[in-house]
Write an enzyme that holds these catalytic residues in place. Structure first.
Site, PDB file in Angstrom:
ATOM      1  NE  ARG A 150     -23.148 -32.738   0.773  1.00 19.53           N
ATOM      2  CZ  ARG A 150     -22.595 -33.214   1.894  1.00 19.53           C
ATOM      3  NH1 ARG A 150     -21.959 -34.387   1.863  1.00 19.53           N
ATOM      4  NH2 ARG A 150     -22.660 -32.536   3.026  1.00 19.53           N
ATOM      5  CE  LYS A 174     -21.270 -29.552  -0.031  1.00 18.59           C
ATOM      6  NZ  LYS A 174     -22.028 -28.357   0.362  1.00 18.59           N
ATOM      7  CG  HIS A 247     -29.558 -30.548  -2.768  1.00 20.56           C
ATOM      8  ND1 HIS A 247     -28.434 -31.215  -2.332  1.00 20.56           N
ATOM      9  CD2 HIS A 247     -29.783 -29.557  -1.862  1.00 20.56           C
ATOM     10  CE1 HIS A 247     -27.989 -30.645  -1.214  1.00 20.56           C
ATOM     11  NE2 HIS A 247     -28.790 -29.644  -0.913  1.00 20.56           N
ATOM     12  NE  ARG A 250     -27.477 -33.593   1.200  1.00 19.15           N
ATOM     13  CZ  ARG A 250     -26.662 -34.198   2.063  1.00 19.15           C
ATOM     14  NH1 ARG A 250     -26.541 -35.511   2.046  1.00 19.15           N
ATOM     15  NH2 ARG A 250     -25.973 -33.494   2.957  1.00 19.15           N
ATOM     16  CG  HIS A 273     -25.378 -31.426   7.272  1.00 19.75           C
ATOM     17  ND1 HIS A 273     -26.718 -31.316   7.573  1.00 19.75           N
ATOM     18  CD2 HIS A 273     -25.302 -31.382   5.915  1.00 19.75           C
ATOM     19  CE1 HIS A 273     -27.416 -31.227   6.458  1.00 19.75           C
ATOM     20  NE2 HIS A 273     -26.581 -31.256   5.442  1.00 19.75           N
ATOM     21  CE1 TYR A 282     -33.550 -31.035   4.758  1.00 21.08           C
ATOM     22  CE2 TYR A 282     -31.553 -31.033   6.079  1.00 21.08           C
ATOM     23  CZ  TYR A 282     -32.174 -31.060   4.854  1.00 21.08           C
ATOM     24  OH  TYR A 282     -31.436 -31.112   3.710  1.00 21.08           O
TER      25      TYR A 282
END
Length: 319
Positions: A150, A174, A247, A250, A273, A282
């Site tokens: 990210r 995150k 992004h 990514r 994730h 995806y």
């Protein structure tokens, strides 16, 4: 407008503290939930004491919002009321009165293999003269596309996270979640070039703990500046700059890995994730390959062939 009862804000803070400590919610997530919950309390008063009719009125007040914004606000309230029930602050959960807007996760913007190759070739050409800024941009591009970082993870990457003898980065994502991210051989080579330039920029008088420090400061390169540098590079490479961002690179990392046969669970780990449902977006890019894989590898494919008679075989003969 009903005023919030004393103690209402403290319940919101307790809920947010739970999100941070027990679920590892990121600071931006907590800030967004605080805005949503405080905004709701301004409309209907004390959230802990609100009933179904109050939440219906709140939904009506929010009816002009976009579906995604409405869904986020309602999600914050549902989680808050689940917390209230768990903590014994109330016996029932009134959040069923909230609207449930139908939202659809947008498909990511994509760059083709050719687009990425053009970006990399242009960045490599500009870095041949060994100009520090050009080498830095090439190194950051390699990590965005080659490791799927990210933008925030990249610009805030600590110098100590860059590997010395192992092809991995230690990345904090995150919610403070840490993961190991592989670094390609070519990315390692460019990073080694950049670290020589970084050593010349950073001194005892200008210390920085970041791999990509900002000039003349102890902080790091900003996300906004990274965004600008990539768009400028895209323009020089003859690519529509509006299609390029950290992004998007990514997304290209994830999409191209999946096209190459990567396992979805592996991709989830690489991207950091928390929920595989986020990674599953995806799969749309490679649906044709997945159909071919099922047709070629599924055990029933042979059974179908056995049951299908050769062309020209009569019904009597099959009996």
């Amino acid at each position: 407008m009903a005023p919030a009862r004393p103690g209402a804000s403290s319940r919101i803070e307790d809920f947010l503290a739970m999100l941070a400590t027990e679920r590892g919610a990121a600071a931006n997530t907590i800030a967004a939930y605080r805005r949503d919950l405080e905004g709701a309390s301004q409309v209907i008063g004390d959230l802990v004491q609100a009933d179904g009719s109050s939440l219906t009125r709140l939904g009506q007040a929010w009816s002009g919002l976009a579906a995604t914004s409405l869904a986020r606000k309602c999600s914050a309230l549902r989680q808050f009321y689940g917390f209230c029930v768990d903590e014994g602050l109330r016996d029932d959960d009134p959040s069923g009165a909230l609207p449930r807007p139908a939202t659809r996760r947008p498909l990511p913007r994509l760059l083709s293999h050719e687009d990425v190759e053009r970006l990399l070739l242009r960045a490599e050409e500009e870095a041949q003269g060994d100009a520090p800024d050009a080498v830095r941009l090439l190194a950051m591009l390699e990590l965005l596309y080659g490791s799927g970082l990210r933008a925030t993870e990249l610009v805030a990457l600590p110098f100590a996270a860059i590997p010395r003898d192992a092809p991995f980065l230690h990345v904090t994502g995150k919610g403070g979640q840490q993961r190991l991210v592989p670094v390609s051989t070519r990315a390692q080579a460019v990073l080694a070039r950049w670290l020589v330039h970084r050593g010349a920029l950073v001194s005892k008088d200008k210390p920085s703990r970041f791999a990509f420090p900002s000039r003349g400061a102890s902080g790091h390169l900003s996300r906004v500046r990274l965004f600008q540098l990539l768009r400028e590079l895209a323009t020089r490479a003859g690519i529509d700059a509006s299609r390029v961002s950290p992004h998007v690179l990514r997304h290209a990392f994830a999409t191209h890995l999946l096209e190459g046969g990567a396992d979805l669970r592996v991709l989830q780990t690489l991207l950091g994730h928390a929920d595989i449902a986020t990674t599953q977006i995806y799969t749309h890019v490679d649906s044709a390959r997945l159909v071919a894989l099922v047709n070629a590898r599924h055990p029933l494919r042979d059974a179908h062939r056995r049951e299908t008679p050769p062309s020209g075989t009569s019904q009597q003969a099959r009996r």
